[in-house]
Each structure stands twice: as structure tokens, then as C-alpha cells.
Design an enzyme around this catalytic site. Sequence first.
Site, PDB file in Angstrom:
ATOM      1  N   LYS A  20       2.580  -6.671 -48.202  1.00 20.96           N
ATOM      2  CA  LYS A  20       2.689  -5.769 -49.343  1.00 20.96           C
ATOM      3  C   LYS A  20       2.072  -6.467 -50.553  1.00 20.96           C
ATOM      4  O   LYS A  20       2.489  -7.563 -50.935  1.00 20.96           O
ATOM      5  CB  LYS A  20       4.138  -5.407 -49.630  1.00 20.96           C
ATOM      6  CG  LYS A  20       4.291  -4.546 -50.894  1.00 20.96           C
ATOM      7  CD  LYS A  20       5.732  -4.160 -51.160  1.00 20.96           C
ATOM      8  CE  LYS A  20       6.133  -3.037 -50.263  1.00 20.96           C
ATOM      9  NZ  LYS A  20       7.460  -2.467 -50.648  1.00 20.96           N
ATOM     10  N   GLY A  30       3.079  -0.590 -54.668  1.00 18.71           N
ATOM     11  CA  GLY A  30       1.956  -1.348 -54.144  1.00 18.71           C
ATOM     12  C   GLY A  30       1.430  -0.800 -52.839  1.00 18.71           C
ATOM     13  O   GLY A  30       1.841   0.254 -52.363  1.00 18.71           O
ATOM     14  N   ASP A  50      17.208   4.150 -50.963  1.00 18.32           N
ATOM     15  CA  ASP A  50      15.968   4.898 -50.712  1.00 18.32           C
ATOM     16  C   ASP A  50      15.752   5.068 -49.212  1.00 18.32           C
ATOM     17  O   ASP A  50      14.695   4.748 -48.687  1.00 18.32           O
ATOM     18  CB  ASP A  50      14.777   4.177 -51.347  1.00 18.32           C
ATOM     19  CG  ASP A  50      13.542   5.097 -51.440  1.00 18.32           C
ATOM     20  OD1 ASP A  50      13.708   6.320 -51.255  1.00 18.32           O
ATOM     21  OD2 ASP A  50      12.441   4.584 -51.672  1.00 18.32           O
ATOM     22  N   GLY A  97       5.217   3.423 -54.086  1.00 18.60           N
ATOM     23  CA  GLY A  97       5.368   3.398 -55.527  1.00 18.60           C
ATOM     24  C   GLY A  97       5.219   2.009 -56.115  1.00 18.60           C
ATOM     25  O   GLY A  97       4.988   1.851 -57.316  1.00 18.60           O
ATOM     26  N   GLY A 132      -0.895   1.737 -45.766  1.00 23.04           N
ATOM     27  CA  GLY A 132       0.068   2.544 -46.489  1.00 23.04           C
ATOM     28  C   GLY A 132       0.120   2.204 -47.956  1.00 23.04           C
ATOM     29  O   GLY A 132      -0.231   1.093 -48.374  1.00 23.04           O
TER      30      GLY A 132
END
Length: 957
Positions: free
Chosen positions: A687, A671, A789, A669, A666
Amino acid sequence: MPSLEYLSFFLNELTAEFPHFITNCRNLTFLDLSLNKFTGQIPELVFTNLGKLEALNLYNNSFQGPLSSNISKLSNLKNISLQNNLLSGQIPERIGSISGLQIVELFSNSFQGSIPSSIGHLKHLEKLDLRMNALNSTIPPELGLCTNLTYLALADNQLSGELPLSLSNLSKIADMGLSENSLSGNIPPEIGKLTMLQYLFLYNNSFSGSIPPEIGNLKELSSLDLSGNQLSGPLPPTLWNLKNLQTLNLFSNNINGKIPPEVGNLTMLQIFDLNTNQLHGELPLTISNITSLTSISLFSNNLSGSIPSDFGKDMPSLAYASFSNNSFSGELPPELCRGLSLQQFTVNSNSFTGSLPTCLRNCSELTRVRLEENRFTGNITDAFGVLPNLVFVALSDNQFIGEISSDWGECKNLTNLQMDGNRISGEIPPELGKLPRLRVLSLGSNDLTGRIPAELGNLSMLFMLNLSNNHLTGEVPQSLTSLKGLESLDFSDNKLTGNISKELGSYEKLSSLDLSHNNLAGRIPESLSSMVSPTSFDFSYNELTGPIPTGSVFKNKSARAFDGNSGLCGEGGGLSQCPTTDSSKSSKDNKKVLIGVIVPVCGLLVIATIFAVLLCFRKTKLLDEEAKIANNGESSKSVIWERESKFTFGDIVQATDDFNEIYCIGRGGFGSVYKAVLSTGQVVAVKKLNMSDSSDIPATNRQSFENEIKMLTEVRHRNIIKLYGFCSRRGCLYLVYEHVERGSLGKVLYGIEGEAELGWGRRVNTVRGVAHAIAYLHHDCSPPIVHRDISLNNILLETDFEPRLADFGTARLLNTDSSNWTAVAGSYGYMAPELAQTMRVTDKCDVYSFGVVALEVMMGRHPGDLLSSLSSTKPPLSSDPELFLKDVLDPRLEAPTGQGAEEVVFVVTVALACTQTNPEARPTMHFVAQELSARTQAYLAEPLNSITISKLRSFQK
């Protein structure tokens, strides 16, 4: 006894079959065997030999079998009373040939089939009572020919079809009861011709359309009950002309509009029940003119404004008042209980404020009080006096302060005491243990301190005990093990210590157990394996050690229930294997070896610790640390910090082939995310925040990364992603957290799993889990955390479809003392309108995003068009009756049914409330999470296919 004319064995409790000698009494005109225990069939000779009978009273016995058609031979019969027997079959058609019949009472038997149309021949019939049978045809229009009828009772059968217009010919009718059937169609306006009617009962049928205005012609009407139908439209103005009305029941319909001031004309009204409709507007001041009121029920509407301040002042007989589930505000009337007759008072789920009126302290007849989910303030000790008749008290989710009075121990009839979700402090009074009938005690989410009173072990009838989210200390009293009837026990989020008692295994009915987030130590008792498998339990985040019991209760349970206990071991993901020993000899040898190893290792550890402390003291910045590590030649085997196990950055590099793109699962925004399967079999997600030069890290990305680290290292919740650790290497920043197998909710919902495996039950569970995660951030973290978010891509699903809220890159602490103005952040389509316009972040921004997610999960598509139509300046949605819920649900799934349908309807209802344009109108996440988990009220008062979006929008906190 051939000349006997009158024979009565009334109320002698005789037990036998019908006395056969009676059939020889050919001159009998009156026979009464009522209120005995006669059995068997009514002999045929009764109908063939007793031709002079004028009254046949056999009621309240156990006669059975069919009613003979030879009843027509009793040509002189005027009164036949056979009620409360076991008679069956059809009502003989030939009953209509007994021309002199005045009273026919056949109720409470098992008659089937149709009502004989021949009854229309009974010109002298005054009373026809066929209630409580199994008649399953339509009402014959010939019934309208019985023009002398004053009493007609056909209730509690299976009659269907529309009301015959011929019933309007019954000009003498005073009492008409057609309730508890399946009658349909409109209530005909011709009903207004029955001007002698005093009682009209049409409740619990399927009548539709509006209430005919002609009903205002029934000036003699004393009781009107049209409840439990599908009536719609506004209340007819003529209704308020019925000044003799004492009972008005219109509840459980779809009636809309306002309650007009003319309601004050009904000065004789005693029972006023309009609950579960779609009424809106304010309660007129004239409601206080109805001084004869004994009961008023307006719950589950859209009513707003305040209750008139003089309500109850001149109502000496007011015993029942319910205003729950509306949008009422303001303070309660100060003289609500002036008449001292109030027994039940419920105003839950509104927006009432202020302190409770002092009159409630003197309301000694009160038995049931529900004030939860409002904004009441004041000291809890001032809320009530010692009211000995109290049975049910719910004060949850308000802003009460103070301490719990020991006086509650005097309420010996109390079965339910709920004070959770307030600001109550002090200790739990031991006097609560004096309540012998208490079944529910819920004091969670307060500021209670001290120990759990041992006296609570005296509550032998208790089945729910919730003391969660307080500051309770000490050990769990051993006396609580005597509460054998417990079904739900929640002590989570306290500071409890000690061991878990092995006696806990004797709770045979326990279905929910939560001891998480405490300081409990020792082992999980093996005795718990003998329990009937609970639907849920949670031992996470304690100091528990040793193996997890092997019984069926624990088999295949998620390892999340044991998270945060570094000493636990056993089978299951995330838990280390328990060590084994071959023999006592090997154990002794191992001890010797350990002693030989531990001493020098400890010495080295001391030296290494001193060195590490000195090194850490010099490294004040993350990027400086990276440079110094590189200069010192430290290898890529640096340890990734984690509480329960250790692995190195080198392990991750090896598992991802140095972050080869084939392992990338995946991109976002801030990384890319990689899947790493370590040599131990553990799977993690990494990540990677790419920076060409660590000294030039953009401020926004650095802040995002650091925010995510800060949030996740402090957050512990079963529905929030778990952080393992982080490090800085080779000009990049790395965040290592648990891998969630199925990936994002968006991927699953819109993939093949969304249709094949993500059914309604799993969708409801997903929404519920996300709600609990957000509620934890908003209400259980200090200071509160706003995620900012929340979207389908930031919700991950485990193998069992359990949700995990992830990606805190844009989260920030919500400081209640600051203005909370911030840069716009979040995902397009999920952002609250006020955040996009004003950039002011509040917890209500997350509430809006949650509502969007919940709708998207239920609809199988983004609800953008639906939300746009709801916030449009065009005419309100209520004017569009064609927007049905069934038309917006995910068409890939079959429509939900039964309890599943109720859950889906409630999720959509809550989601619509969460997406209201006005932030203040949205409920809190604590309220949402609690409702989604504990709501028991059914919301399918009508078929799923007929529920409209406009009706569901009425839900508000």
C-alpha cells in the site's frame, strides 16, 4: 378333541409353527396363542375349519405372510388380535363381511395398501387398531359409518389426504389417534361434534390452517396433541374452556399471537408444550395458577418480559421447565424449585440477569441445566450445591465470577460441564478428574490460571476438552495422552510451555486440534502423521522448530496453521525450505567454516548494533528519519522488517518497476495497492500512501496509516491480513502485507466466480471466518478493537476461498473508559445507523456491518432495500407473508438443500439479528462466531420454500 371349545397357550414362550392339531378342533370358540414364539404362516385351515371361533388371539408372535381372505368364513368372530407379528400384504377386503366384529387389532405388522372400505359395514365395531403398519392410501369415508367406534388408532402409517368429514359421525369415539402420517389440509370444524373425545392425537402430519375454534366443544378432552404440523394463526379463545385438559401439545407449528391470561383456567393441566412457534408477548401471571403442572416447554418463540415471580411456588410436581431461545429478561423466580421435583431446567439464549435463585442449590433431582447465553451474575460457587443427579450443565456466556468449586467432583453422573465465556478465575480443581462419565468439559474464555491438572487424564470418556483463552501455564500433562476418545482439543491462547507429546498421535478420533498462541517449543511430532486426518488443526504462534511432518495429515494443509513459528520449515507457502546435509564430513567442514565466519561477523554485529541504537535514539519521528536517511545517502536496499524473512525496499521497487501502474491492483481512500512478485518468488501487496511533501502529510491520512500499522503489528489471527513491515521513502509511506490471491470478496461475489465457484458452502464458510476475525478483535484484544469499515471490499479471499479481514485504516482502539465519540468513518451502505447519526462508535457498529456483509453474500446483492423495509415505519414485515427467504437468496445458485439449507437459513437468521436498528438488541460477535461454528440444532422445521423473512427475524440473543 372335537368337543374342545376353549384353548389357551398364553405366555408359554413356545417355539414352533402353528400347532396343526388345533385346526381339527371344530368346536373352538376361543383360541389364544399369544405371547409365544410361533413362526410361519397362519394355516388356511384355521379360517376354513374353525368356523365357530368368536375370539382369535395370536398377538406377540412371529407369524408372517399375508392374512387369508378366508377370514370372512369366521362369521362368528367378535375379537381378532393379531398385533405384534410379521404379517404383510393387504388387509383382506372381505373382513368387512364379519358383521359381528367388535375388536380388530392388527397393529405393529407390515400391512400395506389401503384400509378396506368394507370396514364401514361393521356396525358393532368398537375398537379398530391399525397402528404401525405401512398403509399408504387415504382414510376411507366409509369409516364414518362405524358409529359404535370408541377407539380408532391409525397412527404411524403412510396415510395421506384430508380427514373425511364423515368421521364427525363417530359420536361415541373417545380415543382418536391419527398421528405420524402424511395427512394434510385443514382440521375440519366438524371435529367439534365428537363431544365424547378424551384423547385426540393428530401430531406429526401436515395439517395447515388455524386450530378450529369448535375444538372448544370437546369438554371431555384430557389430551390434545396437534404438534409437528403446519398450523398457523393465534390460539383460539375457546381452547381455554377445556378444563379437563391434562396434556396440551401444540409445539413445532407456526402458531402466533399471545398466550392469554385465560390459560390459568386449565387448572388440571400437567403438560403444557408450545415450543417452536411464533408466539410473542409476555407470559401471563395466571400461568402460576396451574398448580398441577409437571412440564412446561415454551422454548424457541418470541416471548419477552419476565417469568412471573411466583412461578413454581405452588407447583409441587414441576419436573421440567424450558424457556430457552426467547427474549425473556429479569431475574428467575426465587421459588422455582420449591417443590424439589425439578429435573430439567433450560433458559439458555435469553436476557436473564441477576444471581441464580438459591432454591436451585437444594434442587436435588436436577439432571439437566442450561443457562448459557444470558447475563447471569454472581459467584459460580454459589450457583449450585452438590447435586448428585446432575448429568448436563451449561453455564456458558454469562458473567459469573469466582472460582470453580471442588464440589463438582462429587457429581458422578455428569456428562457435560460447560462454563466457558464467563469471568471465572482461580485454578482448575483437580477434583474434576473424578467424573467418570464426563464427555464434554469446556472452560474456555475465562480468567483461569495455574497448570492443567494431571487428574483430567482420568476422564476416559471425554471427547471434547476446551481450555482455550485463559492464562494457563506450565506443560500439558502427559496423563492427557490417555484420553483416546478425544475428538476436539483446544488449548489455544494460553501460556503453555514444553513440547508437544508424541503420544498425541494415538488420538485416533481427534478431528479438531488447536494449540495456537502458546509458548510451546520443540518439534511437531512425526507420530501425528499416523492420525486419522483431522478436519482442522492449528499450531500457529508458538516457538516450534524443525520440519513439519510429511504424513498425509499435513499434506496440502494451509501454512496459516503454522504461522508465527519462525523455526518451522517444510513444503507449503510461507514456510522456508528445510536445510539438507550431504554427509557427516561436509557437516564437520561446515562447522569449521561457520566458526571462522561467525566470530568476525559477531564482532561486526556488535558494532553495528551499538551504532543502530545510537541512531535510533536520535530519530524520534518517522519523517525526520526519512530525511536523515536521505542525507546519509542510504540506498533503497533498506530492510523491510518481518519476523520470518527479509527483503528490501529495493526488491519491491524492482518487482513493481518503480510502482508502475500496470502493477496497481486497487485504489482506496488512503492510497493505492500494488502487487509485487519478489525475486524469491514471494508475493506481497504494497500500500503506497502518496504525499507530495512528507512534511505536509494530512493529519487524517497520517493517523489512518499509523492506525493500520499499530493494529496489524499486534493482531494475529488466521482470518486477519498479515503485516510484513513498513517504511518511509521518497516522500511516501509504504505498508507491506501478504498478498491474497483472489482479491476482494466483492470482486469474487459479483464476478464470474460468484456463480461458478462461490457456492453455498463456501459462502457460509466465508461468513463464519469473518465472524471469527471480528470476534477476535472485539473479545480477544485488549483493549478491544473496532474495525469500523467492514465491507465486501475490505474482505479478501485466499485461493481456497478462506477470508481475510483487511484495511484497518479507520480502526481505533475501543477504550471502555472513554466516550468513544469519533468522526464518521466507514463505507456507505455498511455503516450502522447510530454511527452515522450520533458518531458514537461501539462494537455493535461492527456487528451491524457484519450483518450487512452476511446478507449480501447470501443474497448476491446489497441488502439495502431489504433492510429499509425491515426498519420502515410501515406495518411490520410479519403482515407480509409473501416475502419468502427463497426470494431473497442469490438467484444465480440453485436453492440449497439438506444440511446446506440449514446452514444458509441460520446465517440469514443471524445476519437479520445483527442488523437490528437497536444496537442493544444485536448479539455480540463472540456469540455469533460461536453459534456459526457450533450450532447443531436444525432450523428447517419446515420446507425452505415456505420459510419467510419475518419468521427468521425472531432470532435474538
